[in-house]
Design a protein around this motif. Structure first.
Motif, PDB file in Angstrom:
ATOM      1  N   LYS A   6       0.828  -1.214   0.000  1.00 51.30           N
ATOM      2  CA  LYS A   6       0.000   0.000   0.000  1.00 51.30           C
ATOM      3  C   LYS A   6       0.859   1.259   0.000  1.00 51.30           C
ATOM      4  O   LYS A   6       0.445   2.294  -0.495  1.00 51.30           O
ATOM      5  N   PHE A   7       2.072   1.171   0.531  1.00 48.98           N
ATOM      6  CA  PHE A   7       2.954   2.330   0.655  1.00 48.98           C
ATOM      7  C   PHE A   7       4.195   2.165  -0.204  1.00 48.98           C
ATOM      8  O   PHE A   7       4.851   1.135  -0.155  1.00 48.98           O
ATOM      9  N   LEU A  10       7.088   5.082   3.650  1.00 55.78           N
ATOM     10  CA  LEU A  10       6.404   5.355   4.908  1.00 55.78           C
ATOM     11  C   LEU A  10       7.441   5.811   5.927  1.00 55.78           C
ATOM     12  O   LEU A  10       8.366   5.070   6.245  1.00 55.78           O
ATOM     13  N   ASP A  80       2.660   8.550  15.570  1.00 57.36           N
ATOM     14  CA  ASP A  80       2.011   8.525  14.266  1.00 57.36           C
ATOM     15  C   ASP A  80       1.162   7.261  14.103  1.00 57.36           C
ATOM     16  O   ASP A  80       1.694   6.146  14.070  1.00 57.36           O
ATOM     17  N   ILE A  81      -0.145   7.433  14.004  1.00 61.97           N
ATOM     18  CA  ILE A  81      -1.088   6.299  13.951  1.00 61.97           C
ATOM     19  C   ILE A  81      -0.837   5.399  12.742  1.00 61.97           C
ATOM     20  O   ILE A  81      -0.882   4.176  12.855  1.00 61.97           O
ATOM     21  N   GLU A  82      -0.573   5.995  11.582  1.00 62.49           N
ATOM     22  CA  GLU A  82      -0.334   5.206  10.363  1.00 62.49           C
ATOM     23  C   GLU A  82       0.885   4.298  10.526  1.00 62.49           C
ATOM     24  O   GLU A  82       0.866   3.133  10.155  1.00 62.49           O
ATOM     25  N   MET A  83       1.961   4.843  11.097  1.00 64.84           N
ATOM     26  CA  MET A  83       3.179   4.052  11.314  1.00 64.84           C
ATOM     27  C   MET A  83       2.932   2.965  12.352  1.00 64.84           C
ATOM     28  O   MET A  83       3.355   1.820  12.171  1.00 64.84           O
ATOM     29  N   ASN A  85       0.109   1.484  13.101  1.00 69.87           N
ATOM     30  CA  ASN A  85      -0.717   0.431  12.495  1.00 69.87           C
ATOM     31  C   ASN A  85       0.076  -0.428  11.515  1.00 69.87           C
ATOM     32  O   ASN A  85      -0.123  -1.643  11.448  1.00 69.87           O
ATOM     33  N   ALA A  86       0.988   0.194  10.769  1.00 74.21           N
ATOM     34  CA  ALA A  86       1.815  -0.563   9.823  1.00 74.21           C
ATOM     35  C   ALA A  86       2.738  -1.535  10.558  1.00 74.21           C
ATOM     36  O   ALA A  86       2.878  -2.696  10.160  1.00 74.21           O
TER      37      ALA A  86
END
Length: 111
Positions: A6-7, A10, A80-83, A85-86
């Motif tokens: 997806k990334f 990141l 950082d929520i995105e990091m 979660n990844a």
């Protein structure tokens, strides 16, 4: 390219504590194909954490703290929520893959 398709790239800011005796350091973490790269603000790599070694120490509304395996003295504090979660996704996939391999081996031992 990252481990999550997806990334393509990141990155996030984080706080890294190398051990209990060192002060916390502001760093940039980036997501690679097989590891988290911890760099200083000038993009100089300081450390690499293999996905196989990353464990979550604690999680709350403000941040999540990760460490490497049983080495709880080295910590990475991420907001950082995105990091977050990844990293959790990769660690969960790693655990599922390890469990699948273990079940697969047990099946062949049975035969």
């Amino acid at each position: 390219m990252t481990a999550i398709k997806k990334f393509s790239r990141l990155e996030a800011k984080a706080v890294w504590k190398e051990n209990d005796d060192t002060p916390p350091r502001s760093v940039i973490i980036s997501f690679g194909k097989s590891s988290i790269i911890i760099s200083n603000e000038n993009a100089f790599p300081l450390e690499h954490w293999s996905f196989n070694t990353i464990v979550m120490i604690s999680k709350n509304k403000e941040n999540t703290i990760f460490s490497q395996g049983s080495n709880n003295s080295e910590k990475l504090i991420i907001e950082d929520i995105e990091m977050i979660n990844a990293i959790i996704l990769i660690c969960n996939l790693k655990n599922q893959t390890n469990w699948s391999i273990l079940r697969f081996r047990k099946f062949f031992k049975f035969l």
